[in-house]
Design a protein around this motif. Structure first.
Motif, PDB file in Angstrom:
ATOM      1  N   LYS A  81       0.815  -1.218   0.000  1.00  0.00           N
ATOM      2  CA  LYS A  81       0.000   0.000   0.000  1.00  0.00           C
ATOM      3  C   LYS A  81       0.849   1.268   0.000  1.00  0.00           C
ATOM      4  CE  LYS A  81      -4.089  -2.052   2.139  1.00  0.00           C
ATOM      5  NZ  LYS A  81      -5.070  -1.949   3.239  1.00  0.00           N
ATOM      6  N   LYS A  82       2.174   1.086  -0.131  1.00  0.00           N
ATOM      7  CA  LYS A  82       3.072   2.234  -0.134  1.00  0.00           C
ATOM      8  C   LYS A  82       2.847   3.060  -1.392  1.00  0.00           C
ATOM      9  CE  LYS A  82       7.871   3.286   0.977  1.00  0.00           C
ATOM     10  NZ  LYS A  82       9.209   2.708   1.247  1.00  0.00           N
ATOM     11  N   ARG A  83       2.784   4.384  -1.244  1.00  0.00           N
ATOM     12  CA  ARG A  83       2.528   5.228  -2.397  1.00  0.00           C
ATOM     13  C   ARG A  83       3.325   6.533  -2.284  1.00  0.00           C
ATOM     14  NH1 ARG A  83      -1.951   5.455   0.969  1.00  0.00           N
ATOM     15  NH2 ARG A  83      -2.598   7.538   1.626  1.00  0.00           N
ATOM     16  N   LEU A  84       3.553   7.157  -3.460  1.00  0.00           N
ATOM     17  CA  LEU A  84       4.226   8.454  -3.510  1.00  0.00           C
ATOM     18  C   LEU A  84       3.173   9.546  -3.657  1.00  0.00           C
ATOM     19  CD1 LEU A  84       6.870  10.192  -3.872  1.00  0.00           C
ATOM     20  CD2 LEU A  84       6.503   9.892  -6.334  1.00  0.00           C
ATOM     21  N   GLU A  85       3.344  10.630  -2.900  1.00  0.00           N
ATOM     22  CA  GLU A  85       2.430  11.765  -3.007  1.00  0.00           C
ATOM     23  C   GLU A  85       3.246  13.030  -3.277  1.00  0.00           C
ATOM     24  OE1 GLU A  85       0.390  11.820   0.700  1.00  0.00           O
ATOM     25  OE2 GLU A  85      -0.920  10.121   0.202  1.00  0.00           O
ATOM     26  N   ILE A  86       2.848  13.785  -4.292  1.00  0.00           N
ATOM     27  CA  ILE A  86       3.452  15.091  -4.575  1.00  0.00           C
ATOM     28  C   ILE A  86       2.340  16.135  -4.498  1.00  0.00           C
ATOM     29  CG2 ILE A  86       4.649  16.529  -6.269  1.00  0.00           C
ATOM     30  CD1 ILE A  86       6.000  14.069  -7.369  1.00  0.00           C
ATOM     31  N   ILE A  87       2.482  17.056  -3.543  1.00  0.00           N
ATOM     32  CA  ILE A  87       1.458  18.097  -3.357  1.00  0.00           C
ATOM     33  C   ILE A  87       1.931  19.370  -4.042  1.00  0.00           C
ATOM     34  CG2 ILE A  87       0.188  19.486  -1.674  1.00  0.00           C
ATOM     35  CD1 ILE A  87       0.677  17.150   0.323  1.00  0.00           C
ATOM     36  N   ILE A  88       1.066  19.904  -4.935  1.00  0.00           N
ATOM     37  CA  ILE A  88       1.384  21.168  -5.601  1.00  0.00           C
ATOM     38  C   ILE A  88       0.389  22.229  -5.172  1.00  0.00           C
ATOM     39  CG2 ILE A  88       2.435  20.010  -7.596  1.00  0.00           C
ATOM     40  CD1 ILE A  88      -0.091  20.759  -9.201  1.00  0.00           C
ATOM     41  N   GLN A  89       0.826  23.492  -5.259  1.00  0.00           N
ATOM     42  CA  GLN A  89      -0.028  24.606  -4.808  1.00  0.00           C
ATOM     43  C   GLN A  89       0.094  25.766  -5.774  1.00  0.00           C
ATOM     44  OE1 GLN A  89       1.147  26.242  -0.996  1.00  0.00           O
ATOM     45  NE2 GLN A  89      -0.982  26.613  -0.434  1.00  0.00           N
ATOM     46  N   ASP A  90      -1.066  26.346  -6.124  1.00  0.00           N
ATOM     47  CA  ASP A  90      -1.029  27.595  -6.894  1.00  0.00           C
ATOM     48  C   ASP A  90      -1.563  28.708  -6.012  1.00  0.00           C
ATOM     49  OD1 ASP A  90      -3.779  27.354  -6.870  1.00  0.00           O
ATOM     50  OD2 ASP A  90      -4.003  27.052  -9.039  1.00  0.00           O
ATOM     51  N   ASP A  91      -1.952  29.830  -6.594  1.00  0.00           N
ATOM     52  CA  ASP A  91      -2.422  30.970  -5.785  1.00  0.00           C
ATOM     53  C   ASP A  91      -3.788  30.733  -5.166  1.00  0.00           C
ATOM     54  OD1 ASP A  91      -0.110  32.325  -6.417  1.00  0.00           O
ATOM     55  OD2 ASP A  91      -1.001  33.340  -8.163  1.00  0.00           O
ATOM     56  N   THR A  92      -4.456  29.635  -5.567  1.00  0.00           N
ATOM     57  CA  THR A  92      -5.842  29.454  -5.124  1.00  0.00           C
ATOM     58  C   THR A  92      -6.036  28.273  -4.180  1.00  0.00           C
ATOM     59  OG1 THR A  92      -6.430  28.016  -6.990  1.00  0.00           O
ATOM     60  CG2 THR A  92      -6.654  30.384  -7.330  1.00  0.00           C
ATOM     61  N   ALA A  93      -5.305  27.185  -4.371  1.00  0.00           N
ATOM     62  CA  ALA A  93      -5.527  25.983  -3.549  1.00  0.00           C
ATOM     63  C   ALA A  93      -4.413  24.961  -3.806  1.00  0.00           C
ATOM     64  CB  ALA A  93      -6.892  25.371  -3.869  1.00  0.00           C
ATOM     65  N   SER A  94      -4.562  23.763  -3.193  1.00  0.00           N
ATOM     66  CA  SER A  94      -3.577  22.682  -3.353  1.00  0.00           C
ATOM     67  C   SER A  94      -4.220  21.461  -4.006  1.00  0.00           C
ATOM     68  CB  SER A  94      -3.006  22.272  -1.984  1.00  0.00           C
ATOM     69  OG  SER A  94      -2.352  23.351  -1.368  1.00  0.00           O
ATOM     70  N   LEU A  95      -3.351  20.609  -4.619  1.00  0.00           N
ATOM     71  CA  LEU A  95      -3.805  19.353  -5.237  1.00  0.00           C
ATOM     72  C   LEU A  95      -2.702  18.317  -5.050  1.00  0.00           C
ATOM     73  CD1 LEU A  95      -5.705  18.762  -8.494  1.00  0.00           C
ATOM     74  CD2 LEU A  95      -3.468  17.671  -8.271  1.00  0.00           C
ATOM     75  N   LYS A  96      -3.120  17.088  -4.840  1.00  0.00           N
ATOM     76  CA  LYS A  96      -2.159  16.016  -4.575  1.00  0.00           C
ATOM     77  C   LYS A  96      -2.096  15.041  -5.763  1.00  0.00           C
ATOM     78  CE  LYS A  96      -2.591  13.994  -0.565  1.00  0.00           C
ATOM     79  NZ  LYS A  96      -3.206  13.083   0.446  1.00  0.00           N
ATOM     80  N   GLY A  97      -0.875  14.794  -6.261  1.00  0.00           N
ATOM     81  CA  GLY A  97      -0.660  13.740  -7.249  1.00  0.00           C
ATOM     82  C   GLY A  97      -0.253  12.479  -6.513  1.00  0.00           C
ATOM     83  N   VAL A  98      -0.877  11.336  -6.853  1.00  0.00           N
ATOM     84  CA  VAL A  98      -0.612  10.086  -6.133  1.00  0.00           C
ATOM     85  C   VAL A  98      -0.169   9.007  -7.121  1.00  0.00           C
ATOM     86  CG1 VAL A  98      -1.579   8.329  -4.596  1.00  0.00           C
ATOM     87  CG2 VAL A  98      -2.397  10.692  -4.458  1.00  0.00           C
ATOM     88  N   TRP A  99       0.947   8.306  -6.781  1.00  0.00           N
ATOM     89  CA  TRP A  99       1.451   7.200  -7.597  1.00  0.00           C
ATOM     90  C   TRP A  99       1.487   5.932  -6.741  1.00  0.00           C
ATOM     91  CZ3 TRP A  99       2.827  12.175  -8.139  1.00  0.00           C
ATOM     92  CH2 TRP A  99       2.870  12.715  -9.436  1.00  0.00           C
ATOM     93  N   PHE A 100       0.781   4.927  -7.187  1.00  0.00           N
ATOM     94  CA  PHE A 100       0.770   3.656  -6.450  1.00  0.00           C
ATOM     95  C   PHE A 100       1.863   2.715  -6.963  1.00  0.00           C
ATOM     96  CE2 PHE A 100      -3.493   5.444  -6.329  1.00  0.00           C
ATOM     97  CZ  PHE A 100      -3.739   5.430  -4.964  1.00  0.00           C
ATOM     98  N   LYS A 101       2.413   3.027  -8.151  1.00  0.00           N
ATOM     99  CA  LYS A 101       3.503   2.237  -8.727  1.00  0.00           C
ATOM    100  C   LYS A 101       4.568   3.186  -9.263  1.00  0.00           C
ATOM    101  CE  LYS A 101       0.807  -1.797 -10.199  1.00  0.00           C
ATOM    102  NZ  LYS A 101       0.367  -2.595 -11.375  1.00  0.00           N
ATOM    103  N   GLY A 102       5.819   2.736  -9.222  1.00  0.00           N
ATOM    104  CA  GLY A 102       6.904   3.513  -9.813  1.00  0.00           C
ATOM    105  C   GLY A 102       7.289   4.744  -9.048  1.00  0.00           C
ATOM    106  N   GLY A 103       6.863   4.847  -7.785  1.00  0.00           N
ATOM    107  CA  GLY A 103       7.138   6.031  -6.995  1.00  0.00           C
ATOM    108  C   GLY A 103       8.614   6.339  -6.818  1.00  0.00           C
ATOM    109  N   TYR A 104       9.423   5.282  -6.710  1.00  0.00           N
ATOM    110  CA  TYR A 104      10.868   5.461  -6.489  1.00  0.00           C
ATOM    111  C   TYR A 104      11.497   6.263  -7.629  1.00  0.00           C
ATOM    112  CZ  TYR A 104      15.829   4.258  -6.152  1.00  0.00           C
ATOM    113  OH  TYR A 104      17.202   4.319  -6.102  1.00  0.00           O
TER     114      TYR A 104
END
Length: 689
Positions: free
Chosen positions: A72-95
């Motif tokens: 269940k290990k996953r990679l999360e990359i959180i990005i933010q612009d001037d209005t809000a945040s969004l999370k990109g999630v990878w369940f495979k190939g995170g390394y």
């Protein structure tokens, strides 16, 4: 330009491309995107609804983190612009992905955005790195996604790399146009070089759609043009035998011997045939009609026209059981006319076979009925004037052509009890004129069809018992002959033993394809004579069996059968004056496709409607059931979905064939260069190559 001229394309990658059929620059240009990603919508994160819409968002990487454990290990990359945040999630190939990005970088995410808890998320988004000054308009594009495979992955032939190759090719290459200018104009098609640009680098959704229409059109156009030329050269140019004499055979059969009135559909088909055989040109006609519509009588009418003019006739069927059925039917109908009919099939004794071949070659045999044995080299006709081919879809176009070598351009009458959808008729049978027999012979009632679960079997058997006691007969069809450990299906042999006990007051018979021909004949004869009331069978009775008294068809595990097969089985009943019933019994687990097939059978008795539905489910190759059919593998076009384009191309092809069959006019010079090699290859299917 060669493939080796492209950058980052060494021998290993060239070999990987070749394994996918890409050997030339043109092959690569014709490597079609399987889908498109539409990045034209770039939104501030706060304006993204999170309902699964595809969008592009741009932001600075705020955090890169890994969460979860084990699988269940996953990679999360959180990005933010001037209005809000969004999370990109990878369940495979995170390394690997983690190594490519750093906090503080500006990136664009493209994917389906969904709301999970307090975060908007994208699973496995596409990511583009940007610099702070990057023009956001660069992101607003439609990106083609190309097919991939193991060889591509192994040699890192990425979507981005393929796209870069396409860009370089289009900068240096301009594929020649071969469609005449007036066709481009009439059907609003882009020129070829422009269509490639629109396909690989579309500016809008409408552009790549228009490009695909162009390539579908040229593909179907070349095919329809080949069929039109075949018909022009093989049929229009060939003199056929002329059957002007309406003699004693035809008059006596239809005026004195035929025990019923012809339907309007039968009369119309016979009228078409009569016109053809008197025209002086070779007849190539397809007579199609639903099961039980009376095609055999139409075939007999055509055969008698040949005999009245001192010609022989051949009647070819795809299987021995069907050939034997036709032999019995013809013998029964034509017995008062003193016509010599011979049956030629594969497993006959040498002395009998020699006698039949001598009869055919010497002219003693008026009608030769048989399987593909009829078109073998050793068979020589004295004066063949007509060839009737039943169940054409089970033969190949090439086999149809081979019958023509048995005489001097004999007339060809093709019959099909499998209704042929319009799209197939326009492609595979475009070289044939078509007669459709609509309606059923008088006195016949439509079959009532019911779909029932296995648990209702006891009620069904009580109903069958009542019908048998009232003088009817029934079929029970199973999908297998012997029990299979892999599939939970009832087999015919076990079913036979069970039904013998259940219906002990009646005679129960067993019929399957592994029986010898004589055994099958004996069982069927008993069923025809009502010495057997309940016949347990496999699909060997799908075609060619005609028992007017049979009024019930039960199909066990009906969900396992195809639509056309179920329709053919249902066609075995409803041939007499009794009300007939088809009961489709299904198991507990039925797929969505299986449910659709059963519903469609209960909804309609119209074979053409069923055939259209079956074609959509299975596609042309499976529907036809043979690689030898002559149906090409279309690269872009889909004859089911693209019927409107098919109709346009047929019209355009015949326009050229009528005006300029040898491609001598200036607008047709480039077309000639492309078409003639294509036609040479296609003509092999018609016995011309």
């Amino acid at each position: 330009m060669n493939l080796s001229d492209l950058p980052k394309l060494g021998n290993k990658r060239i070999k990987a491309l070749s394994e996918s059929g890409i050997d030339t620059i043109l092959d690569l240009m014709n490597f079609l995107p399987r889908r498109y990603l539409d990045k034209t919508t770039v939104l501030p994160i706060r304006q993204v609804s999170g309902n699964g819409e595809q969008v592009t968002v741009v932001g600075r990487i705020k955090k890169i983190q890994q969460s979860g454990y084990g699988r269940k290990k996953r990679l999360e990359i959180i990005i933010q612009d001037d209005t809000a945040s969004l999370k990109g999630v990878w369940f495979k190939g995170g390394y690997y992905i983690k190594k490519q990005f750093s906090e503080g970088e500006v990136v664009a995410f493209f994917g389906k955005a969904k709301q999970y808890g307090r975060y908007l998320s994208m699973a496995h988004p596409e990511v583009d790195k940007l610099d702070d000054k990057s023009d956001i308009s660069d992101l607003k594009k439609i990106v083609p996604i190309y097919p991939s495979n193991n060889a591509f992955s192994k040699h890192r032939i990425t979507n981005k790399l393929i796209h870069s190759w396409q860009k370089q090719i289009l900068q240096k290459e301009k594929p020649p146009e071969f469609l005449p200018p007036y066709i481009l104009s009439e059907y609003d098609l882009p020129k070829r070089h422009l269509a490639y640009r629109m396909m690989h680098f579309p500016q809008s959704k409408s552009e790549y759609k228009k490009a695909f229409i162009r390539f579908k059109f040229e593909e179907l156009f070349l095919f329809e043009l080949s069929v039109a030329k075949t018909k022009h050269e093989v049929i229009e140019q060939h003199q056929g035998p002329v059957f002007n004499n309406l003699g004693n055979y035809t008059k006596q059969f239809f005026n004195k011997n035929l025990p019923f009135e012809l339907t309007e559909g039968q009369k119309s088909a016979l009228s078409d045939i009569k016109k053809d055989v008197r025209s002086g040109k070779q007849m190539n006609r397809l007579v199609q009609g639903d099961v039980g519509s009376g095609k055999t009588i139409v075939a007999i009418g055509a055969i008698l026209m040949a005999l009245d003019n001192d010609f022989q006739a051949a009647f070819m069927a795809p299987t021995e059981i069907l050939a034997e059925q036709h032999f019995r039917t013809l013998s029964s109908f034509l017995d008062p006319l003193d016509i010599n009919i011979r049956l030629l099939v594969g497993n006959q004794k040498p002395t009998l076979r020699t006698d039949i071949l001598t009869d055919i070659e010497g002219g003693n045999c008026d009608i030769a009925v048989g399987t593909h044995a009829i078109i073998q080299e050793e068979v020589n006709f004295y004066r063949l004037g007509l060839a009737v081919i039943d169940e054409q879809h089970r033969f190949g176009v090439k086999q149809r052509a081979e019958i023509l070598t048995k005489g001097s351009h004999p007339h060809v009458l093709v019959m099909s009890a499998t209704p042929i959808p319009r799209s197939l008729a326009m492609t595979l049978y475009s070289d044939l004129d078509i007669s459709v027999i609509k309606g059923l012979p008088g006195g016949r009632k439509p079959v009532k069809t019911a779909v029932r679960p296995q648990k209702k079997q006891a009620d069904i058997y009580r109903f069958v018992e009542e019908e048998l006691a009232a003088g009817g007969q029934a079929y029970v069809v199973y999908p297998l002959v012997e029990e299979s450990e892999k599939m939970d299906l009832k087999d015919a042999t076990a079913g036979f033993e069970k039904l013998k006990k259940r219906f002990s007051d009646f005679e129960v018979g067993l019929l399957h394809g592994q029986m010898k021909s004589e055994e099958k004949d004996a069982i069927m004869q008993k069923f025809i004579e009502n010495k057997i009331q309940l016949l347990v069978s496999t699909t060997v009775i799908e075609v060619g069996v005609d028992v007017p008294n049979a009024s019930i068809m039960i199909v066990e595990h009906a969900e396992r059968f195809g639509l056309s097969q179920l329709h053919q089985l249902r066609g075995r009943i409803g041939r007499g004056k009794r009300q007939s019933y088809c009961i489709l019994i299904h198991g507990q687990k039925v797929s969505k496709e299986g449910q659709f097939r059963l519903r469609k059978m209960a909804q309609t008795n119209d074979g053409f409607e069923i055939a259209e539905a079956d074609l959509k489910l299975r596609g042309p190759g499976d529907f036809l059931g043979t690689k030898q059919s002559g149906m090409p593998e279309f690269r872009v076009a889909d004859i089911v979905e693209d019927q409107w384009i098919l109709e346009q191309t047929k019209s355009a092809a015949w326009e050229i064939m009528d005006k300029d069959p040898h491609f001598e006019e200036p607008p047709h010079q480039e077309l000639k260069k492309v078409f003639l090699p294509y036609f040479k290859e296609r003509s092999k299917f018609y016995g011309m190559g």
